[in-house]
Design an enzyme around this catalytic site. Structure first.
Site, PDB file in Angstrom:
ATOM      1  N   GLU A  90       0.830   6.683  31.017  1.00  0.00           N
ATOM      2  CA  GLU A  90      -0.453   6.345  31.594  1.00  0.00           C
ATOM      3  C   GLU A  90      -0.755   4.736  31.557  1.00  0.00           C
ATOM      4  OE1 GLU A  90      -3.769   8.925  31.310  1.00  0.00           O
ATOM      5  OE2 GLU A  90      -2.511  10.746  31.920  1.00  0.00           O
ATOM      6  N   ASN A  91       0.175   4.210  30.834  1.00  0.00           N
ATOM      7  CA  ASN A  91      -0.322   2.905  30.427  1.00  0.00           C
ATOM      8  C   ASN A  91       0.815   1.700  31.052  1.00  0.00           C
ATOM      9  OD1 ASN A  91      -2.249   3.114  28.518  1.00  0.00           O
ATOM     10  ND2 ASN A  91      -1.231   4.395  27.605  1.00  0.00           N
TER      11      ASN A  91
END
Length: 576
Positions: free
Chosen positions: A402-403
């Protein structure tokens, strides 16, 4: 995936916000849908009425607001220059040109664009003004629409612009094709040359991937197998699927533009591998994925053996990064899981697999920081994941970063892992909604890059606020429309229906926002697979091979008495 050893996280900012939707709607009134098709073939009397359409003469004939426009030598779509326009503050970097046209005539408007959000349109048509747009794109893509002039219209205003707060956009090879408006124009394109450098870049038991060199002036490419056209693309690579195992095929490629199609390239031969399968293995046609928490955050603590039998894929959350770039490891939280031992864990994984279930190790989560950004880290990632598969009996890997991720090197890592694990590899992904808004986004690119070995993409339809659907309209999370209109982007953007699943929280405590009742999930599945129980958005076609649904998490599901898996699981497995 939401909740990596913590109970809450801020809701992701919404894009666009409610305060900008009125501006958004005004910018895309009549032709909001993105066209990925080329402009229609011009007749012999037609010409491009736009001047300096390729920006080869700087900004001659163009006017850009607030000094936002300039010309650059890279990137360019054709020729030696392109427009670069940068929004700033309340300026959306609009560049315009007055174009002479003929009354009562139909024109095709198109341009090639790249970079940030880009809009293309005309005003002053005397009939209905039109526009079209695309979200951010890391590669050149064509916008195209058409308009008809009024009985007294002799000129229109052609424009491009970006969007507030977004990155700079690039535009090149703009055209307003139609009858000569009296002002002359740029010469029509010529037929491009045949592509060179055609090579086989990869094979599976059912597909051959091809790559070739770009051709100047080409707007697209057609791929031929045995002399028969099998696909058309805008980039310089393609994967031909549906092939027989252990079979050799001959391929050629042509280049196309508005003037016509080139001669065919030299032929290359690609041979599919012997073993079949691809991603998915022996999974049922419709499957349910659940994330199992390797930590205690207030949800029911489970062992793998406790996970409901409704789950076909169990994603073990999460692997941990190591000090070696790209490499991961898995550390069972025995203390947090009531003394669950590694040997018990391995035995439970083995038992689930014996029962026909798939167990994969998930990489990332809310706080995951695994970085695969070069060839070395890609190799480290593949080697370490394969080692975990051998140690714990995992069937594959889930990508839940998610980064951010690097599409080039993550794709390389996954292909390397596939080469080690073979056709039975299970490969799943769980991107956030923002990551799948456009095929230019890195997550979407990665999924398309590995489509031939990909099992399913279970996008997270939560913690995202409002998002664009495939029809260009804005939908708020928590509705059937939000699920179906966003799934449509993936279904029409290149993924097979069997590679698309709907990811939702198992309970109101499972995520900060976006929980919907199992009935809403079931209705969305019916709408996509069968065309029934839709909301205001109804897809243009049905997707009976839709893979199914996913939830965060099996633990939160258990906390709520397994209500989610009982309802959604039964519904998924009951789809035709």
């Amino acid at each position: 995936m939401y909740l990596h050893r913590r109970a809450t996280r801020p809701t992701r900012p919404t894009r666009p916000t409610s305060s900008t939707r009125r501006l958004w709607a005004g910018a895309v009134t009549a032709a909001l849908a993105l066209s990925l098709t080329g402009a229609a073939q011009a007749s012999a009397a037609d010409l491009n009425n736009a001047k300096n359409a390729g920006f080869e003469s700087g900004l001659t004939n163009w006017t850009c607001t607030a000094g936002s426009g300039t010309t650059v030598s890279s990137p360019v779509h054709g020729g030696a220059a392109a427009l670069k326009a940068t929004p700033a503050g309340q300026d959306n970097a609009q560049c315009t040109q007055t174009v002479a046209v003929k009354p009562n005539s139909t024109y095709t408007l198109s341009a090639w664009v790249q970079g940030g959000y880009t809009y293309l349109g005309v005003t002053g048509t005397g009939t209905t003004d039109v526009s079209t747009w695309t979200p951010d794109s890391s590669s050149w893509r064509q916008l195209s629409t058409s308009f008809t002039t009024g009985s007294s219209t002799t000129s229109v205003t052609l424009y491009t612009h970006g969007w507030y707060g977004q990155a700079a956009y690039y535009a090149d090879d703009v055209s307003v094709y139609g009858p000569d408006g009296g002002g002359g124009g740029d010469p029509a394109p010529t037929v491009p040359g045949a592509p060179s450098g055609l090579t086989v870049s990869g094979t599976t038991s059912s597909s051959v991937s091809l790559a070739w060199n770009a051709v100047s002036g080409a707007t697209g490419y057609s791929v031929y197998r045995g002399g028969t056209k099998v696909t058309a693309v805008t980039g310089t690579s393609a994967t031909v699927t549906g092939l027989a195992a252990s079979t050799s095929y001959g391929f050629q490629v042509t280049a196309t533009n508005a003037a016509g199609e080139s001669a065919k390239s030299a032929t290359v031969t690609g041979t599919t591998s012997a073993s079949g399968g691809g991603g998915g293995g022996a999974l049922p046609k419709h499957a349910v994925t659940g994330y199992w928490q390797n930590f205690d955050n207030g949800a029911t603590v489970q062992r793998i053996s406790d996970v409901s039998s409704q789950y076909d894929i169990i994603a073990v959350a999460f692997a941990d990064a190591t000090t070696t770039p790209g490499a991961v490891t898995f550390n069972l939280d025995s203390a947090g899981l009531g003394g669950y031992t590694v040997d018990q864990f391995k035995a439970d994984v083995k038992a689930k697999r014996a029962a026909g279930k798939k167990v994969v190790v998930s990489i990332g989560g809310q706080n995951g920081t695994v970085s695969v950004s070069d060839g070395t880290s890609a190799t480290n990632f593949a080697n370490s994941v394969y080692a975990l598969m051998q140690t714990y009996g995992f069937d594959g890997v889930d990508i839940d970063l998610e980064n951010g991720l690097n599409a080039t090197y993550m794709s390389q890592a996954l292909r390397s892992l596939s080469a080690k694990a073979g056709a039975s590899l299970i490969l799943t992904m769980a991107p956030q909604t923002i990551d799948m808004q456009s095929t230019s986004n890195a997550y979407f690119q990665t999924a398309l890059n590995v489509k031939d070995i990909l099992t399913v993409v279970n996008m997270q339809y939560y913690n995202s606020g409002s998002m664009l659907g495939c029809d260009g309209k804005v939908y708020s999370q928590g509705s059937v429309d939000f699920l179906t209109a966003l799934a449509c982007i993936q279904l029409e953007g290149g993924l097979a229906p069997s590679q698309v699943g709907l990811g939702l929280p198992a309970s109101t405590r499972g995520a900060g926002s976006g929980y919907v009742s199992p009935t809403v999930v079931d209705n969305a599945l019916d709408c996509l697979a069968k065309g029934t129980n839709c909301g205001s958005f109804k897809p243009s076609r049905t997707y009976p091979d839709l893979r199914g649904a996913m939830t965060w998490s099996t633990n939160w599901d258990a906390t709520a008495g397994n209500a989610w898996s009982a309802a959604v699981g039964a519904h998924v497995h009951g789809l035709p």
